[in-house]
Design a protein around this motif. Structure first.
Motif, PDB file in Angstrom:
ATOM      1  N   TYR A  53      -7.225 -12.352   6.012  1.00 36.34           N
ATOM      2  CA  TYR A  53      -8.393 -12.897   6.726  1.00 36.34           C
ATOM      3  C   TYR A  53      -8.081 -14.174   7.479  1.00 36.34           C
ATOM      4  O   TYR A  53      -8.765 -14.498   8.452  1.00 36.34           O
ATOM      5  CB  TYR A  53      -9.565 -13.083   5.767  1.00 36.34           C
ATOM      6  CG  TYR A  53     -10.335 -11.796   5.579  1.00 36.34           C
ATOM      7  CD1 TYR A  53     -11.197 -11.333   6.554  1.00 36.34           C
ATOM      8  CD2 TYR A  53     -10.153 -11.016   4.446  1.00 36.34           C
ATOM      9  CE1 TYR A  53     -11.876 -10.138   6.407  1.00 36.34           C
ATOM     10  CE2 TYR A  53     -10.831  -9.817   4.287  1.00 36.34           C
ATOM     11  CZ  TYR A  53     -11.686  -9.380   5.272  1.00 36.34           C
ATOM     12  OH  TYR A  53     -12.347  -8.192   5.133  1.00 36.34           O
ATOM     13  N   MET A  57      -9.428 -13.992  11.308  1.00 35.12           N
ATOM     14  CA  MET A  57     -10.392 -14.971  11.805  1.00 35.12           C
ATOM     15  C   MET A  57      -9.872 -15.756  13.004  1.00 35.12           C
ATOM     16  O   MET A  57     -10.605 -16.522  13.616  1.00 35.12           O
ATOM     17  CB  MET A  57     -10.813 -15.917  10.687  1.00 35.12           C
ATOM     18  CG  MET A  57     -11.551 -15.230   9.541  1.00 35.12           C
ATOM     19  SD  MET A  57     -13.046 -14.352  10.073  1.00 35.12           S
ATOM     20  CE  MET A  57     -14.170 -15.733  10.304  1.00 35.12           C
ATOM     21  N   LYS A  63     -13.999 -12.166  14.495  1.00 33.69           N
ATOM     22  CA  LYS A  63     -14.783 -13.161  13.773  1.00 33.69           C
ATOM     23  C   LYS A  63     -16.277 -12.962  14.065  1.00 33.69           C
ATOM     24  O   LYS A  63     -17.119 -13.073  13.156  1.00 33.69           O
ATOM     25  CB  LYS A  63     -14.338 -14.564  14.181  1.00 33.69           C
ATOM     26  CG  LYS A  63     -15.053 -15.677  13.438  1.00 33.69           C
ATOM     27  CD  LYS A  63     -14.503 -17.035  13.868  1.00 33.69           C
ATOM     28  CE  LYS A  63     -15.218 -18.164  13.122  1.00 33.69           C
ATOM     29  NZ  LYS A  63     -14.697 -19.500  13.550  1.00 33.69           N
ATOM     30  N   ASN A  67     -19.172 -12.188  11.268  1.00 26.67           N
ATOM     31  CA  ASN A  67     -20.316 -13.087  11.083  1.00 26.67           C
ATOM     32  C   ASN A  67     -21.644 -12.397  11.372  1.00 26.67           C
ATOM     33  O   ASN A  67     -22.675 -12.759  10.785  1.00 26.67           O
ATOM     34  CB  ASN A  67     -20.168 -14.311  11.989  1.00 26.67           C
ATOM     35  CG  ASN A  67     -19.010 -15.201  11.568  1.00 26.67           C
ATOM     36  OD1 ASN A  67     -18.611 -15.212  10.402  1.00 26.67           O
ATOM     37  ND2 ASN A  67     -18.458 -15.953  12.512  1.00 26.67           N
ATOM     38  N   VAL A  72     -17.228 -13.426   5.109  1.00 21.30           N
ATOM     39  CA  VAL A  72     -15.810 -13.302   4.751  1.00 21.30           C
ATOM     40  C   VAL A  72     -15.647 -13.128   3.250  1.00 21.30           C
ATOM     41  O   VAL A  72     -14.851 -12.302   2.788  1.00 21.30           O
ATOM     42  CB  VAL A  72     -15.017 -14.530   5.246  1.00 21.30           C
ATOM     43  CG1 VAL A  72     -13.581 -14.482   4.719  1.00 21.30           C
ATOM     44  CG2 VAL A  72     -15.025 -14.580   6.767  1.00 21.30           C
TER      45      VAL A  72
END
Length: 332
Positions: A53, A57, A63, A67, A72
């Protein structure tokens, strides 16, 4: 390392998946190797997922997808579970269904198959890095087995992506076909209405043309009558004058002109009545001419409007035919 019993760990009812797993070279021995080294995945799962991750990200659009749809921390728990399942010793119909579900979820949130499969490449790099400290022979066996399994998992995921897209395309095509059929039916109805309107407008324009022609003829006849009435008035005036002169001459003639006097008076009376009637006719004809002029002007305006409506109806009909053609091509 823990050794376990040897069982038939690949048990798939689908001939397609059995052929595919054989094509990928994934066999019972590979699954046993992974199962025997389950402690490796238990030990490094959290660490690998964390590193995974960190890399993900860095990609702005990935990302954003994360979101928008989850967190996450929640996804890390799911991925830790996934890494540990790579060491399970069974691949059966439930296993396939579980991977298909994962593919459907990722397709639904808008993650493309290319980026999802790219995530497997990160996992393989992370796994190889941690296997580099182990016995080379064992490390090679584990890495080869996990690579086959991950590639097979990616095939399941990719198949689900393709199936989902095809399903959506079929639904879209069906929807567009239905919409095209409805559009064609509506266009047919509008075409019929427009055709009737065009025909009616044409007939109306022709009728208005006939009205204008008749009004023009009536105007000409009324003008002729008006001229004749004026002529009669002039004749009546002259007749009255002749009667007056005759009366004067009869008076001069005395007794011998008395009979002629009566006739002269009657002529004068007749001339006056004729003049009065002619004046009334002239007045009526003058008013009639005014009305005819007004009707003629209105008829001309109406005819112009009717001709414009007929032209507009023809343009509308042509436009509708164009739309119908587009709808037919859209259906095809």
């Amino acid at each position: 390392m823990v050794s376990v019993r040897v069982i038939n760990v690949i048990n798939l009812s689908s001939e397609t998946w059995r052929e595919l797993i054989d094509y990928y070279g994934l066999n019972d021995y590979d699954l046993k190797t992974l199962y025997d080294n389950m402690d490796f995945f238990e030990k490094y799962a959290d660490e690998i997922v964390h590193e995974f991750y960190d890399e993900v990200m860095k990609r702005g659009h990935l990302k954003g997808i994360i979101n928008e749809n989850s967190t996450v921390e929640r996804l890390k728990k799911t991925q830790v579970w996934y890494l540990k399942t790579l060491a399970t010793d069974v691949i059966d119909d439930d296993y396939i269904a579980g991977r298909e579900k994962v593919g459907a979820v990722h397709a639904k949130i808008g993650l493309s198959a290319t980026w999802y499969i790219g995530g497997y490449s990160i996992y393989l790099r992370c796994i190889r890095k941690r296997l580099s400290h182990s016995d080379p022979h064992v490390s090679f066996s584990i890495y080869e087995a996990v690579t086959k399994r991950i590639l097979f998992d990616s095939a399941i995921i990719l198949e689900q992506y393709i199936g989902d897209v095809m399903s959506k395309n079929e639904a879209y095509i069906k929807h567009m076909t239905n919409a095209s059929n409805e559009l064609i039916q509506s266009v047919d109805q509008v075409t019929a209405i427009a055709s009737d309107f065009a025909n009616s407008a044409t007939v109306l324009a022709e009728a208005q043309g006939a009205v204008v022609e008749s009004a023009s003829t009536l105007y000409d006849k009324s003008t002729a009558i008006d001229a004749m009435s004026k002529l009669v008035i002039e004749i009546a005036a002259q007749t009255h004058m002749l009667g007056l002169n005759a009366s004067i001459e009869a008076t001069r003639a005395g007794d011998r002109g008395q009979g002629f006097t009566v006739i002269a008076n009657e002529i004068r009376k007749l001339a006056e009545r004729t003049k009065k009637s002619s004046e009334e006719i002239n007045t009526s004809v003058s008013e009639l001419v005014k009305y005819i002029n007004s009707i003629n002007q209105q008829a001309e305006q109406t005819m112009a409007t009717s001709e414009q409506q007929a032209a507009s109806a023809q343009e509308l009909s042509a436009l509708i035919h164009g739309i119908e053609d587009i709808a037919t091509r859209l259906k095809q």
